[in-house]
Design an enzyme around this catalytic site. Structure first.
Site, PDB file in Angstrom:
ATOM      1  N   ARG A   1       0.818  -1.218   0.000  1.00  0.00           N
ATOM      2  CA  ARG A   1       0.000   0.000   0.000  1.00  0.00           C
ATOM      3  C   ARG A   1       0.854   1.272   0.000  1.00  0.00           C
ATOM      4  O   ARG A   1       0.443   2.285  -0.569  1.00  0.00           O
ATOM      5  CB  ARG A   1      -0.944   0.001   1.200  1.00  0.00           C
ATOM      6  CG  ARG A   1      -2.056  -0.988   0.976  1.00  0.00           C
ATOM      7  CD  ARG A   1      -3.068  -0.952   2.072  1.00  0.00           C
ATOM      8  NE  ARG A   1      -4.243  -1.704   1.660  1.00  0.00           N
ATOM      9  CZ  ARG A   1      -5.137  -2.195   2.488  1.00  0.00           C
ATOM     10  NH1 ARG A   1      -5.003  -2.003   3.781  1.00  0.00           N
ATOM     11  NH2 ARG A   1      -6.166  -2.854   2.033  1.00  0.00           N
TER      12      ARG A   1
ATOM     13  N   LYS B   1     -20.400 -15.796   0.884  1.00  0.00           N
ATOM     14  CA  LYS B   1     -21.821 -15.519   1.122  1.00  0.00           C
ATOM     15  C   LYS B   1     -22.576 -14.842  -0.014  1.00  0.00           C
ATOM     16  O   LYS B   1     -22.089 -13.880  -0.607  1.00  0.00           O
ATOM     17  CB  LYS B   1     -21.941 -14.626   2.354  1.00  0.00           C
ATOM     18  CG  LYS B   1     -21.606 -15.356   3.639  1.00  0.00           C
ATOM     19  CD  LYS B   1     -21.737 -14.419   4.803  1.00  0.00           C
ATOM     20  CE  LYS B   1     -22.306 -15.152   6.012  1.00  0.00           C
ATOM     21  NZ  LYS B   1     -22.653 -14.210   7.083  1.00  0.00           N
TER      22      LYS B   1
ATOM     23  N   GLY C   1     -10.613  -8.475  -1.250  1.00  0.00           N
ATOM     24  CA  GLY C   1      -9.409  -8.763  -0.468  1.00  0.00           C
ATOM     25  C   GLY C   1      -8.904 -10.181  -0.642  1.00  0.00           C
ATOM     26  O   GLY C   1      -7.706 -10.398  -0.886  1.00  0.00           O
TER      27      GLY C   1
ATOM     28  N   GLY D   1     -13.449  -3.556   0.154  1.00  0.00           N
ATOM     29  CA  GLY D   1     -14.810  -3.032   0.334  1.00  0.00           C
ATOM     30  C   GLY D   1     -15.156  -1.966  -0.685  1.00  0.00           C
ATOM     31  O   GLY D   1     -16.265  -1.932  -1.226  1.00  0.00           O
TER      32      GLY D   1
HETATM   33  P1  ADP Z   1     -13.323 -11.443  -1.472  1.00  0.00           P
HETATM   34  O1  ADP Z   1     -12.582 -10.980  -0.235  1.00  0.00           O
HETATM   35  O2  ADP Z   1     -12.411 -11.737  -2.614  1.00  0.00           O
HETATM   36  O3  ADP Z   1     -14.443 -10.524  -1.825  1.00  0.00           O
HETATM   37  P2  ADP Z   1     -15.019 -13.160   0.097  1.00  0.00           P
HETATM   38  O4  ADP Z   1     -14.567 -12.460   1.345  1.00  0.00           O
HETATM   39  O5  ADP Z   1     -16.395 -12.922  -0.343  1.00  0.00           O
HETATM   40  O6  ADP Z   1     -14.001 -12.851  -1.103  1.00  0.00           O
HETATM   41  O7  ADP Z   1     -14.886 -14.726   0.297  1.00  0.00           O
HETATM   42  C1  ADP Z   1     -13.669 -15.346   0.585  1.00  0.00           C
HETATM   43  C2  ADP Z   1     -13.859 -16.529   1.483  1.00  0.00           C
HETATM   44  O8  ADP Z   1     -14.796 -17.443   0.958  1.00  0.00           O
HETATM   45  C3  ADP Z   1     -12.567 -17.299   1.643  1.00  0.00           C
HETATM   46  O9  ADP Z   1     -12.112 -17.193   2.966  1.00  0.00           O
HETATM   47  C4  ADP Z   1     -12.933 -18.715   1.252  1.00  0.00           C
HETATM   48  O10 ADP Z   1     -12.354 -19.695   2.083  1.00  0.00           O
HETATM   49  C5  ADP Z   1     -14.439 -18.708   1.407  1.00  0.00           C
HETATM   50  N1  ADP Z   1     -15.029 -19.809   0.629  1.00  0.00           N
HETATM   51  C6  ADP Z   1     -14.867 -20.073  -0.680  1.00  0.00           C
HETATM   52  N2  ADP Z   1     -15.494 -21.201  -1.029  1.00  0.00           N
HETATM   53  C7  ADP Z   1     -16.060 -21.688   0.093  1.00  0.00           C
HETATM   54  C8  ADP Z   1     -16.833 -22.849   0.390  1.00  0.00           C
HETATM   55  N3  ADP Z   1     -17.124 -23.750  -0.558  1.00  0.00           N
HETATM   56  N4  ADP Z   1     -17.246 -23.036   1.668  1.00  0.00           N
HETATM   57  C9  ADP Z   1     -16.943 -22.125   2.608  1.00  0.00           C
HETATM   58  N5  ADP Z   1     -16.218 -21.018   2.403  1.00  0.00           N
HETATM   59  C10 ADP Z   1     -15.782 -20.793   1.158  1.00  0.00           C
HETATM   60 MG    MG Z   2     -13.060 -11.104   1.870  1.00  0.00          MG
END
Ligand code: ADP
Ligand code: MG
Length: 392
Positions: free
Chosen positions: A36, A197, A350, A373
């Site tokens: 960063r 989610k 992230g 975010g």
């Molecule tokens: P980003 O930060 O890229 O936006 P998210 O925070 O939405 O992504 O999601 C990342 C998390 O989702 C990771 O920690 C990963 O382990 C979890 N994840 C991915 N696939 C699964 C799954 N099948 N079951 C539970 N958790 C999952």
């Molecule tokens: Mg995340």
């Protein structure tokens, strides 16, 4: 979206108040990743080359309006000094008489780093008097903190109303690529959305649906979609409260003729754990008692074929539990396909960025967003307060 940038304002000989995102990870007072700080260097170096004096401000962590030494920016002052190859003075605070004196005494080419703006609760409440005190330190305001642009805080939004304001190069680049995805993505446009989610990603799914050619939905959120389609998902993640949303999303995709690629095969485990053995399920339905952990090779192949043929790809959210080596392959293969794609490729989120770095493909993407975010809210089509005030 057109922003006023540092090139549009006169900075020569001026005191420039620059908001950056120096919210770096620290361990025992040592910076473990200076990405960063490096990301802000082009803007800071440009301003110095123009003969400006810099008053740099940032937040670090969540001290919640209290002065907590573990959230001091002093380690950052030292690292920034090394990277710029010049002294960076550390202010004892971000407002107050002592800081005003230090800012006043600055001459062109000098750099002063203010202490963590979140040591004052007035920062996050966007208090007008606090913003006025910050603004009084400089003559021009530059915001390069894309990662904080979704927050209307005093240092990211309030001050922009009080001084001539412009975006730094990092902010400009983020907005350029993220708005390309929203405004005029070249087709075929493939959106790859995953993560844990549905509830946190539904905004981005809906925002991109009307724009993309195909959408790959993976990660933990995919099972809620499979379940509303009538499939069995065993013990995989399921969000009851998002079931209706998932159902109407699939209907809308059908009406718009957008291809939705959901998992057609899986890697599952008997329990959600790093030690769990990966088992292959060569079907959409997941047996009772099993947890879906990653997309299977057939799904990977189908997703990668669409990605390879795309002119634009946006990726937000891992395809599986990539932190566990046995379930990282889906995310790795998809990340590699995006890296090989000849079109414009944008990664936000992230964990997705962490995955792209872990798999060594981040530098092959057109743009890797520095704001988790902030990039999500941008892709949702929401106005970001820190960016709205910098528009032309
Ligand atoms: P980003 O930060 O890229 O936006 P998210 O925070 O939405 O992504 O999601 C990342 C998390 O989702 C990771 O920690 C990963 O382990 C979890 N994840 C991915 N696939 C699964 C799954 N099948 N079951 C539970 N958790 C999952
Ligand atoms: Mg995340």
């Amino acid at each position: 979206m057109e922003l006023k940038t540092v090139k549009d304002i006169e900075v020569r000989g001026k005191k420039v108040l620059v908001r950056v995102d120096f919210n770096v990870p620290l361990k025992d007072g040592v910076i473990t990743d200076d990405t960063r700080i490096r990301a802000a260097l082009p803007t800071l170096q440009y301003l110095l080359d123009q003969g400006a004096a810099l008053i740099v401000m940032s937040h670090l962590g969540r001290p919640k309006g209290e002065r907590k030494p573990e959230y001091s920016l002093s380690p950052v002052a030292e690292r920034l000094g090394e990277l710029l190859g010049r002294e960076v003075k550390m202010a004892p605070d971000c407002v107050g008489p002592e800081v005003e004196r230090m800012a006043e005494a600055l001459t062109p080419g000098e750099v002063l780093l203010l202490e963590n703006v979140r040591f004052h609760k007035e920062e996050t409440s966007n208090d007008p008097d606090f913003a006025k005190k910050l603004a009084s330190l400089g003559e021009v305001y530059v915001n390069d903190a894309f990662g904080s642009a979704h927050r209307a805080h005093a240092s990211t939004e309030g001050v922009a109303h009080l001084l001539p304001a412009a975006a730094g190069f990092l902010m400009e680049k983020e907005v350029k690529f993220l708005s390309y995805v929203l405004e005029n993505p070249e087709k075929p446009f493939v959106a790859v959305i995953g993560g844990a989610k549905v509830s946190t990603k539904i905004g981005v799914l809906e925002s991109l649906l009307s724009k993309c050619t195909a959408m790959v939905i993976g990660g933990g959120m995919a099972y809620t979609f499979l379940k509303v389609q009538g499939h069995s998902i065993g013990n995989s993640l399921y969000e009851e409260e998002s079931a209706d949303t998932a159902r109407s999303f699939l209907e809308k995709a059908g009406e718009l003729g957008v291809e939705v690629i959901l998992p057609e095969d899986h890697l599952v485990a008997s329990e959600f754990s790093e030690q769990a053995k990966a088992e292959y399920v060569d079907a959409v339905d997941i047996p009772e008692g099993k947890v879906g952990m990653d997309i299977g090779p057939r799904t990977v192949e189908k997703a990668c074929a669409r990605i390879r043929g795309a002119k634009t790809v946006v990726w937000n959210g891992p395809m599986g539990v990539f932190e566990f080596p046995a379930f990282a392959e889906g995310t790795r293969k998809v990340a590699e396909a995006i890296a090989e794609c000849k079109g414009t490729t944008v990664v936000g989120g992230g964990d997705s960025v962490a995955a792209a770095n872990a798999f060594g493909v981040a530098d092959k993407m057109t743009h890797v967003s520095t704001g988790g975010g902030a990039s999500l809210e941008f892709l949702e089509g929401k106005p970001l307060p820190g960016i709205e005030v910098l528009k032309k």
